[in-house]
Scaffold this active site. Sequence first.
Site, PDB file in Angstrom:
ATOM      1  N   GLY A   1       0.810  -1.216   0.000  1.00 48.05           N
ATOM      2  CA  GLY A   1       0.000   0.000   0.000  1.00 48.05           C
ATOM      3  C   GLY A   1       0.838   1.258   0.000  1.00 48.05           C
ATOM      4  N   GLY A   2       2.037   1.191  -0.607  1.00 45.02           N
ATOM      5  CA  GLY A   2       2.845   2.393  -0.748  1.00 45.02           C
ATOM      6  C   GLY A   2       3.730   2.701   0.446  1.00 45.02           C
TER       7      GLY A   2
ATOM      8  N   TYR B   1      13.763  -0.014 -10.295  1.00 46.65           N
ATOM      9  CA  TYR B   1      12.761   1.031 -10.086  1.00 46.65           C
ATOM     10  C   TYR B   1      12.415   1.666 -11.424  1.00 46.65           C
ATOM     11  CZ  TYR B   1      10.525   5.333  -8.573  1.00 46.65           C
ATOM     12  OH  TYR B   1       9.640   6.362  -8.395  1.00 46.65           O
TER      13      TYR B   1
ATOM     14  N   HIS C   1       0.652   2.511 -13.171  1.00 39.89           N
ATOM     15  CA  HIS C   1       0.164   1.579 -12.161  1.00 39.89           C
ATOM     16  C   HIS C   1      -1.167   1.011 -12.665  1.00 39.89           C
ATOM     17  CE1 HIS C   1      -0.692   0.288  -7.884  1.00 39.89           C
ATOM     18  NE2 HIS C   1      -1.856   0.142  -8.482  1.00 39.89           N
TER      19      HIS C   1
ATOM     20  N   GLU D   1       2.207  -6.575  -6.363  1.00 39.72           N
ATOM     21  CA  GLU D   1       1.711  -7.171  -5.118  1.00 39.72           C
ATOM     22  C   GLU D   1       0.245  -7.531  -5.268  1.00 39.72           C
ATOM     23  OE1 GLU D   1       2.622  -3.561  -2.734  1.00 39.72           O
ATOM     24  OE2 GLU D   1       0.538  -3.622  -2.087  1.00 39.72           O
TER      25      GLU D   1
ATOM     26  N   ASN E   1      -3.401  -7.406  -3.216  1.00 42.65           N
ATOM     27  CA  ASN E   1      -4.116  -6.838  -2.072  1.00 42.65           C
ATOM     28  C   ASN E   1      -5.299  -7.736  -1.752  1.00 42.65           C
ATOM     29  OD1 ASN E   1      -3.442  -3.739  -3.616  1.00 42.65           O
ATOM     30  ND2 ASN E   1      -2.400  -4.548  -1.833  1.00 42.65           N
TER      31      ASN E   1
ATOM     32  N   ARG F   1      -8.067  -7.677  -0.179  1.00 43.05           N
ATOM     33  CA  ARG F   1      -9.187  -6.944   0.415  1.00 43.05           C
ATOM     34  C   ARG F   1      -9.977  -6.262  -0.695  1.00 43.05           C
ATOM     35  NH1 ARG F   1      -4.496  -3.418   0.916  1.00 43.05           N
ATOM     36  NH2 ARG F   1      -4.826  -1.771  -0.620  1.00 43.05           N
TER      37      ARG F   1
ATOM     38  N   VAL G   1     -10.051   0.621  -1.999  1.00 43.65           N
ATOM     39  CA  VAL G   1     -10.701   1.931  -1.913  1.00 43.65           C
ATOM     40  C   VAL G   1     -11.375   2.266  -3.244  1.00 43.65           C
ATOM     41  CG1 VAL G   1     -10.322   4.403  -1.570  1.00 43.65           C
ATOM     42  CG2 VAL G   1      -8.977   2.751  -0.256  1.00 43.65           C
TER      43      VAL G   1
ATOM     44  N   ARG H   1     -10.298  10.894  -5.027  1.00 46.94           N
ATOM     45  CA  ARG H   1     -10.369  10.860  -3.565  1.00 46.94           C
ATOM     46  C   ARG H   1     -10.200  12.282  -3.055  1.00 46.94           C
ATOM     47  NH1 ARG H   1      -6.676   5.732  -1.600  1.00 46.94           N
ATOM     48  NH2 ARG H   1      -7.011   4.420  -3.445  1.00 46.94           N
TER      49      ARG H   1
END
Lengths: 449, 449, 165, 165
Positions: free
Chosen positions: A163-164, A201, A207, A287, A289, A291, A294, A337
Site C-alpha cells: 500500500g505504498g 525502479y 500503475h 503485489e 491486495n 481486500r 478503496v 479521492r
Amino acid sequence: MHTVLIANRGEIALRVARTCREMGLRVVAIYSTEDRDGPLVRFADKAVCVGPGPSRHSYLNLPAIMEAARLTGADAVHPGYGFLSEVSDFAEVCEASGITFVGPPAAVIDRLGDKSAARAAMAEAGLPLLPGTIEPVGDAEAVAKVAAEIGYPVIVKAVAGGGGRGMQVVTDPDELPRQYREIRCTAQALFGDDRVYVERYLPSARHIEVQVLCDRYGNGVYLGQRDCSVQRRRQKIIEESPPPGLPADLSERIGSAALQGVLAAGYVGAGTVEFLVDDLNRFYFMEVNCRIQVEHPVTELTYGIDLVREQLRIAGGERLDLAQEDLVARGVAIECRVNAEDPARGFMPTPGQLYGLSLPAGPFVRVDTAATASGRISALYDPLLAKIAVWAPDRPQALARMRRALAEFSAEGPGVSTNRDFLLTALDHPLFVAGTHDTSLISRLTDSH
Amino acid sequence: MHTVLIANRGEIALRVARTCREMGLRVVAIYSTEDRDGPLVRFADKAVCVGPGPSRHSYLNLPAIMEAARLTGADAVHPGYGFLSEVSDFAEVCEASGITFVGPPAAVIDRLGDKSAARAAMAEAGLPLLPGTIEPVGDAEAVAKVAAEIGYPVIVKAVAGGGGRGMQVVTDPDELPRQYREIRCTAQALFGDDRVYVERYLPSARHIEVQVLCDRYGNGVYLGQRDCSVQRRRQKIIEESPPPGLPADLSERIGSAALQGVLAAGYVGAGTVEFLVDDLNRFYFMEVNCRIQVEHPVTELTYGIDLVREQLRIAGGERLDLAQEDLVARGVAIECRVNAEDPARGFMPTPGQLYGLSLPAGPFVRVDTAATASGRISALYDPLLAKIAVWAPDRPQALARMRRALAEFSAEGPGVSTNRDFLLTALDHPLFVAGTHDTSLISRLTDSH
Amino acid sequence: MTSLMEPAQTDTSAPLAEALDEVRRSAQSLLADLGDRPRALRIRAGDVVVEMEWTEQQHARAGSAATEPAVATVAPTPPGEAPTGIDICAPTVGTFYRAPEPDAAPFVSEGDQVRRGQQVGIVEAMKLMIPVEAEADGRVVAVHAADCTPVEYGERLITIDPTAA
Amino acid sequence: MTSLMEPAQTDTSAPLAEALDEVRRSAQSLLADLGDRPRALRIRAGDVVVEMEWTEQQHARAGSAATEPAVATVAPTPPGEAPTGIDICAPTVGTFYRAPEPDAAPFVSEGDQVRRGQQVGIVEAMKLMIPVEAEADGRVVAVHAADCTPVEYGERLITIDPTAA
C-alpha cells in the site's frame, strides 16, 4: 449468514452496510468513541463501542472486536480495507470462532502479505517480475551487487510492506548503505519485520491493477483493470477504469495472468493484483491486495456489479455466477479521492469540525462518504472525506463530468482544507487529458508549483 | 450554442444545468421570488428573478422569460417538463427571436398537443388506437352512441389534456350526461378548450411508454420502454425500465411503432409515446409528450445515455450518433417519486419549511432533487421532493436496493409528511414484486386502507 | 463574559417552532431543577441553540462552592441519567459480572463504601477476566449494569460518590 | 442593557419572520420564568439568532424589579441597505430607463419631490414600455439602477422618503 459485523469505519463501513441491508443481512457496526456520532452508528441494526479513538485500541483491537461479534451474535465479519483487513490473525481467529471472515483464508493472507513469498508464488505461476531478488537480501553489499547487475535506480522494499509504505528508491550507489539502513529501520518500526528485497525502479511506469473474484471452488474471473497512476506520496488519488489506451490484447494478457496467479495461490474472495506497465507495454507483478480496494467503485460502475455483494456471496459459500466471457465493461469510470489535506503543505492532513458540506449529485455521479455537514474530520484516521466517482460513455465525457462534480463539492470548517482544486488541476494536465500520464504526474505538478 | 436559459425550477432545472455545465454551456437560471434561495440560483452562471411566486407570473410568464433570455444573451432555452415545455407559443417566440428552443418545432407541439389531431396522425402512421372517436364529439348523445358501440366503461378525454389531467371515466350510462357536462367544464377551465373525445376505458391495463430521440434530419431511435403503471390520481409515482415481463418481440413492435409515428409527425428532440397494453398484450396509442419526462432517469440508467445531452446536441443541429442496433439496455432501473404529500389524506400536498433532509446514496443509487435540509417545500408548485432511482443487474436486486434507498430517505419539517412509506408498501405488494401489476395497483392499496 | 457566543453551525435555517419549544422547555426545566445557577448554559438540538451565562457574583450568590465547570454543555445524554459522582466504566467490550463467581455475593452493592483500587466487578472479554476497580474512595450510589450482561467500551457500570468517602 | 437580535443570513421570506417571532416569544418565555437575570442570553433557530447581554448594574437592578427586558425585533434586511424609505421596484424583467427618451432629462433625480402616481422611470420588456410610478408622495433619496441597464423582477430602482413629502 445472517448478521455481519463490519470491522471498519468511515465510507467503506457505510458502503458495506448498504449492501448487507440490500441482501437482508443484519448489520452490526463497531465504533470508537471518536466516531460515536457518525452515520454508521445510526444506520446499523446494532452498534457497539469497542474502544477509544486511537485505532490500536478500537479498530485494531482484535479481542474487543471478536467480543463484540460474539455478544451481538454476528456470524460473519467484513473487514473493509486497512485496519485488520489484511491481518491473517484476524481471519484465523474468526475461523476458529466459527465466524465467517469475508476475505481469503488466513494462510493465503499470510503468504501474499509477505511480498517476498508473494513474488515467489507469482513467479512460479508464470507472472513476470521486475528484475531483482525474490529472497530477502541480508546486507547492503548484496543489494549493491544486485543493483550493479540490474542497473540503477533500484527500489528497496520491505517484505512486510504494501500500500505504498516501506520502500526506498536508490539512485546513487554512494547513498545505498545509508538508505539501506534507513529502510530496514523503517520496516522494523512499521511492520515489526526488517527484511527487505530489491528490484528495478521504474520512475515513470503506469500503475495498472486487476480486480479478481474467486469462489471457494477454484472458479475465478477478472473484472478488467484500473489505472491508478495518479498518486501523491505513493497514495492513489485518481483511479480510472478501463486504463486509457491500454490495448485490448494487453488487457486480456494482464487479466489472465493475474487470475492465473491468484487461483494458483488458492485465493478466495475479491482481490487486486497490482502491476507496473512500462512504456513498452511490458507488465510486471507488484503485489496482491487481499481486500476490497478503496477504488473498487470504478470497476462497479463499468461492470455493473456490486463487488461487496460478490464478496459476501463467496464468503457465504456460494459459487460465482459470473462467466468471464459475459463480463463486458461499459464506458469509462473515474474516481477522485477528496481528502481533508493541504496540497500546498505537502498534503498535510487538515482535520477539524465541519460546518458545511456540499456533495455533488446528478446523473452518473456516485459519492461514497461518511462525512456530514455537522461532522468532524478526525485527526486519528485517514483524511479521506469523500470518494467522488463518475461514469460516462467515453473518457472526454467522464472528464467533463468529473470536473462538474468536483466543482459542486465543498467542505467548510475552521482549519479544514481539501485537495479538490489540486485534483481539478491534475485532471486538466495535458498528459492526463491525453491519457498518457504515468506515476510521475503528481511530481510534475508539485515540482512546478 | 453558448448560453442556455433553463425555463424551469426544482430538480429538473438543476439536472439540466448539470449537463449544460458538463457540455461547457453557460447556465442562466430564472427563478421566482419563492425560489430565491434555491440551489439553482447558486449553481447557475447567471440567475434572473422573473416574477413573484405564482407560476403564471414567473415560470409561465413568457414575456419576462424571453426578456431574461435577451438580457443575459442566452441563445438557447431548455423548458424542462411542465410549465411552458409544451406551449407551442413559447417555441414559436423563441424561433422568432433567433433563440434555439430545446424541443420539437412549434407546429409539431401544436399538432401532438391536440389529442384529437395526435390520434389522427398516429392512426395514419399505422399505430393502433383504442376503439373510440378521433374527432371531438359535440354532445352527450354522440358520446352515448359511441359508448353503446364500443361498450362501457368509456373514458371521455379533453382534446387539450394530457399528463393525467382532463379525463373522466364513465361506467354507468345514466351518469353520462352529468359527467359529460363536468368534463367539458373542467377542460374549459384547465385548458381553455372544452373539446372532448371518447375511447374505451381499460381499468387494468399497463401504462407502457417509449422514449424516442429524433434529430433534425429525419433520423430517430427509441430507447426501450418504461412501465409507469403505478399511479396515484393518474400521476405516476413508480417507473421502471425495462417493463417487467414485456416480451422482447412486443417491446420491439411497440418501439418501432412509436418511432414510426413520431418520425411521420416530423418530431425533433427527445419525446415519449405513451401506450396502454392490455392483458392480451395488445397495445394502444395514448399520447405523445413533447418534452423530457420526469421519469427519464430510468432510461438513462439502463442505456447509459444522458438524454438531456442528446436534447441539447439535437437542438444544436447535430446528427444523432446513436444507431438503433447499438442501443442495448443493461439491467433494471426503478424510480420512485417522493412527494411531500399525505397518502392518508388523499395524497394532499404537505408543503412547509424543512429542518432536516436525509438523502439516500451508495452504489447504483441516483437522487434528483432540489430540496435542501434548510429549504422550503413551496405550496405554489408540485410537491415533488426527490426522485430516487436505482439500478441493478436484475429486478429482485433493484427492488432490494430501492427498499434500502427509500429507508435512508427522510424529510422533517413542521407539517411536512411524505409518501415514502406508501411507496415502500407499493413496492412490497405481491403484484408489484411479481411484476404483474397494472394501473389498478394503487387503488387496490388505497381501497384496502 | 467569555467567548461562548458562537453558533455551532451556520449551514441551515428554519423556524423550527417545535424544536425551539423543546429546547426552551428543556432549558427552563433544567434551570428550575438546578439548586444553583451555572455560570453558563448552552443547549443545542439540531439547529436550535440556547446558551446562557451568569456573572461570577451571581454565581457566587446562588451557589456555594464554585467548583462546577465554567461552561455547562448540555449535550445529548442517555435518558435516565441521574446521580452525580464518579462513573466507573467498562474497560472493554465484554460481559460484566458483579460477583467473582456465579453464586457468590456481589463485589459491591449500592450504599457500600469502597476504597480506591478495590475490585468492584469483572468484564470478561475473549475468556479473559478483566478486573474492574474503583477509581476513588467513596460510596457506591448506583450499579447500572446487571450481572452477566454484555457491555460496550466506556459503558457506565457503577457510580461512586467520592464526597461520601 | 444592550439587546440585539440579528439574523445570521439575509432572507426576507415569510418563514423567517415567523422564526423571529418564535425566537422572541421563546426568549420572553424563558426570561419570564427566571427569578433573576443572566448576564447574557442567546437563542438561535436556524438563521435566526437572539443574543442578549445585561450590564452589571442593570443586572443588579433587574434582580429585584424583574422588569421585562425590551426585546427588539429587527426584520432582516439585505446587506448594503442604507436609506430607509419606500422602495420602488422593477415590475418585471427588462431594461430600466430613467428618461422618456435617449437625450431627455431623467424623470426624477435624487432630492426631487414626487407625488404618488408620478412616473419616475420605464422598464422595457419585449418592446413594451412599462411606466414605473411613485407609490407615495415623498422625496427621492436614491436612484439605484443606472439608465439603460437590465433589471430583474423586484429589483430596487428608486427609494423615496415619504416623511419628506
